[in-house]
Enzyme design. Structure first.
Site, short mmCIF file in Angstrom:
data_model
loop_
_atom_site.label_atom_id
_atom_site.label_comp_id
_atom_site.label_asym_id
_atom_site.label_seq_id
_atom_site.Cartn_x
_atom_site.Cartn_y
_atom_site.Cartn_z
CG ASN A 37 -2.08 0.89 1.13
OD1 ASN A 37 -2.23 1.58 0.13
ND2 ASN A 37 -2.93 0.87 2.14
CG HIS A 122 -11.26 -2.75 11.18
ND1 HIS A 122 -10.45 -2.14 10.25
CD2 HIS A 122 -10.60 -3.87 11.56
CE1 HIS A 122 -9.35 -2.86 10.09
NE2 HIS A 122 -9.42 -3.92 10.87
NE ARG A 147 -9.08 -1.89 14.19
CZ ARG A 147 -8.43 -1.36 13.16
NH1 ARG A 147 -7.27 -1.86 12.77
NH2 ARG A 147 -8.95 -0.34 12.49
CE1 TYR A 159 -5.95 1.57 12.70
CE2 TYR A 159 -5.70 2.22 10.40
CZ TYR A 159 -6.01 1.27 11.34
OH TYR A 159 -6.41 0.03 10.94
CG HIS A 213 -1.82 2.06 13.16
ND1 HIS A 213 -1.26 2.85 12.21
CD2 HIS A 213 -2.44 1.07 12.50
CE1 HIS A 213 -1.51 2.37 11.00
NE2 HIS A 213 -2.23 1.28 11.16
CD GLU A 237 -3.14 -4.76 14.85
OE1 GLU A 237 -4.36 -4.80 15.07
OE2 GLU A 237 -2.65 -4.67 13.72
CG HIS A 313 -2.34 -6.83 7.94
ND1 HIS A 313 -1.70 -6.17 6.93
CD2 HIS A 313 -3.07 -5.92 8.60
CE1 HIS A 313 -2.01 -4.90 6.98
NE2 HIS A 313 -2.84 -4.73 7.99
CG ASP A 317 -3.98 -2.23 2.94
OD1 ASP A 317 -4.86 -1.91 3.76
OD2 ASP A 317 -2.84 -2.58 3.27
CD1 TRP A 403 -1.54 8.03 10.18
CD2 TRP A 403 -1.30 6.03 9.18
NE1 TRP A 403 -2.77 7.64 9.74
CE2 TRP A 403 -2.66 6.41 9.13
CE3 TRP A 403 -0.92 4.81 8.64
CZ2 TRP A 403 -3.64 5.59 8.55
CZ3 TRP A 403 -1.88 4.00 8.06
CH2 TRP A 403 -3.22 4.41 8.02
C1 CS2 Z 1 -4.14 -1.77 10.18
C2 CS2 Z 1 -4.06 -1.64 8.69
O1 CS2 Z 1 -5.75 -3.45 9.76
C3 CS2 Z 1 -4.83 -3.08 10.53
O2 CS2 Z 1 -4.47 -3.69 11.54
O3 CS2 Z 1 -2.92 -1.68 10.83
O4 CS2 Z 1 -5.29 -1.18 8.26
C4 CS2 Z 1 -2.97 -0.72 8.15
O5 CS2 Z 1 -3.20 0.59 8.59
C5 CS2 Z 1 -3.01 -0.77 6.62
O6 CS2 Z 1 -2.90 -2.09 6.20
C6 CS2 Z 1 -1.88 0.05 6.00
O7 CS2 Z 1 -1.88 -0.12 4.61
MG MG Z 2 -2.79 -2.98 12.49
#
Ligand code: CS2
Ligand code: MG
Length: 403
Positions: A37, A122, A147, A159, A213, A237, A313, A317, A403
């Protein structure tokens, strides 16, 4: 069987994806995800200029040898671009192998170890009340794990919250990096309040997760972990940036809060201290970023010796191709933990027809030969690549931060 041709398809059905298509001399083909990404074109160049020319004519069945050829043969080993390129090729080769065997991929990875794959989704909001509402709604929809992220009053959305970065809105990636503001001292007292309200509203039989994050120091993360203990989170996390694996020793000394890390990792060497010292509980590597199916199997089998479970993950993306490969690995390994799943836009689903399935909190890999995901190149042509970046973050005094 020989590799005849390898295509790289870059398209943007709401967000950019890099997809590899490996075509053999007897007409079989496999596809793989190579999306990083915000750095997609680097992977495209790595594949087109340095990987593809070396693979034409090779036997696609030799997944381990080709993985080692691309890993050791690079000389300059590891890193997100190299391992995403290896991952894309690897996913495609496993797709071919499983298709040639006439089996769903998981059968080649040891067969089923579980009947279904539990996911978490999420919820993000600008206010705690909004997050509580969102969590109750997902509970209604059958989720066992959710989450929760909340913005910091007085700061622009951070975020995982609000329209500016909520992936569900497909809005996280921008033509140039947008700048977000972070303030740890405003964040730390807020998160325990969020989970106190959530536990009051949703009770105790649902797993609640939170993604820091990468934004704290080890002692700040230790403090947050202790403050969250009464609310029994499934995990905290990316509590700290994880280049310094030993930093997790400080967190571990102070709190029983389960910890997850690893979505930005791309090789087993990124996590050997974390796993062998049992400094974490879940490892977040995913097929596209950690060297494909082969890479995931190496890491998860290693982690299984140290009581560390998988948690691939899986935001938007990570393409449906990589998600498909994740699910086949999830259903087969002994130490499955949980699978992140945010779903995809209609355009993404149109571009990547898939046979894996989601239903009320659980995923199934599907029984089609291969990983069960295809790419519709005519649809991909409708969505040309456009440069896009992740946001960056600064402290209130302008200092760059994670970030
Ligand atoms: C995040 C991601 O899903 C997660 O746990 O950390 O959304 C992350 O921000 C993105 O994959 C970045 O491209
Ligand atoms: Mg994450």
């Amino acid at each position: 069987m020989k590799i005849n041709e390898i295509k790289v398809i870059v398209a943007s059905p709401g967000r950019n994806f890099v997809t590899v298509k490996v075509i053999t001399d007897d007409g079989l083909y496999g596809i793989g995800d190579g999306t990083v990404n915000g750095r997609e074109k680097a992977v495209v160049a790595y594949l087109e200029d340095h990987v593809i020319p070396t693979l034409i004519g090779k036997d696609p069945m030799r997944t381990e040898d080709i993985w080692q050829y691309l890993y050791k043969g690079a000389y300059w080993r590891r890193g997100p671009i190299t391992m995403a390129a290896i991952g894309a090729i690897d996913m495609a080769l496993w797709d071919i192998k499983a298709k040639a065997a006439g089996m769903p991929l998981y059968q080649l990875l040891g067969g089923r170890s579980r009947d279904k794959v539990m996911v978490y989704k999420h919820v993000g909001g600008l206010e705690i009340s909004e997050v509580v509402e969102g969590v109750l709604a997902l509970r209604e929809a059958g989720l066992e794990a959710i989450r929760a992220q909340v913005s910091i009053p007085g700061l622009p959305p951070i975020y995982g919250t609000g329209p500016s970065t909520d992936q569900a809105a497909g809005g996280m990636v921008r033509p140039m990096p947008t700048e977000e503001v972070w303030a740890t001292h405003k964040y730390l007292p807020l998160v325990p309040k969020l989970f106190e309200k959530l536990r009051d509203a949703v009770g105790w039989d649902v797993h609640l997760l939170h993604d820091v994050h990468h934004r704290l120091t080890p002692i700040e993360a230790a403090r947050l972990g202790k403050d969250l203990e009464p609310y029994r989170l499934f995990w905290l996390e990316d509590a700290i940036p994880a280049e310094l694996q030993e930093g997790f020793r400080i967190i571990r000394q102070h709190t029983t809060q389960p910890l997850a890390v690893g979505e930005v990792f791309n090789s087993v060497f990124d996590l050997t201290t974390l796993i062998t010292e049992q400094l974490i509980d879940y490892i977040r590597v995913t097929s596209v970023h950690a060297g494909g199916v082969t890479g995931l199997k190496k890491i998860f089998d290693f982690a299984s010796i140290y009581h560390v479970r998988s948690a691939c993950h899986g935001p938007m993306d990570v393409s449906p191709v990589a998600m498909g490969c994740n699910i086949h690995v999830d259903v087969a390994i002994s130490n499955f933990g949980i699978q992140e799943f945010t779903g995809y836009t209609d355009a993404t689903r149109e571009m990547f027809p898939y046979t894996w399935s989601y239903d009320r909190g659980y995923l199934q890999p599907g029984e089609a030969p291969g990983h069960g995901v295809d790419i519709d190149e005519a649809v991909a042509a409708k969505y040309p690549y456009a440069p896009a970046y992740l946001p960056i973050a600064r402290l209130e005094d302008g200092t760059m931060t994670s970030w």
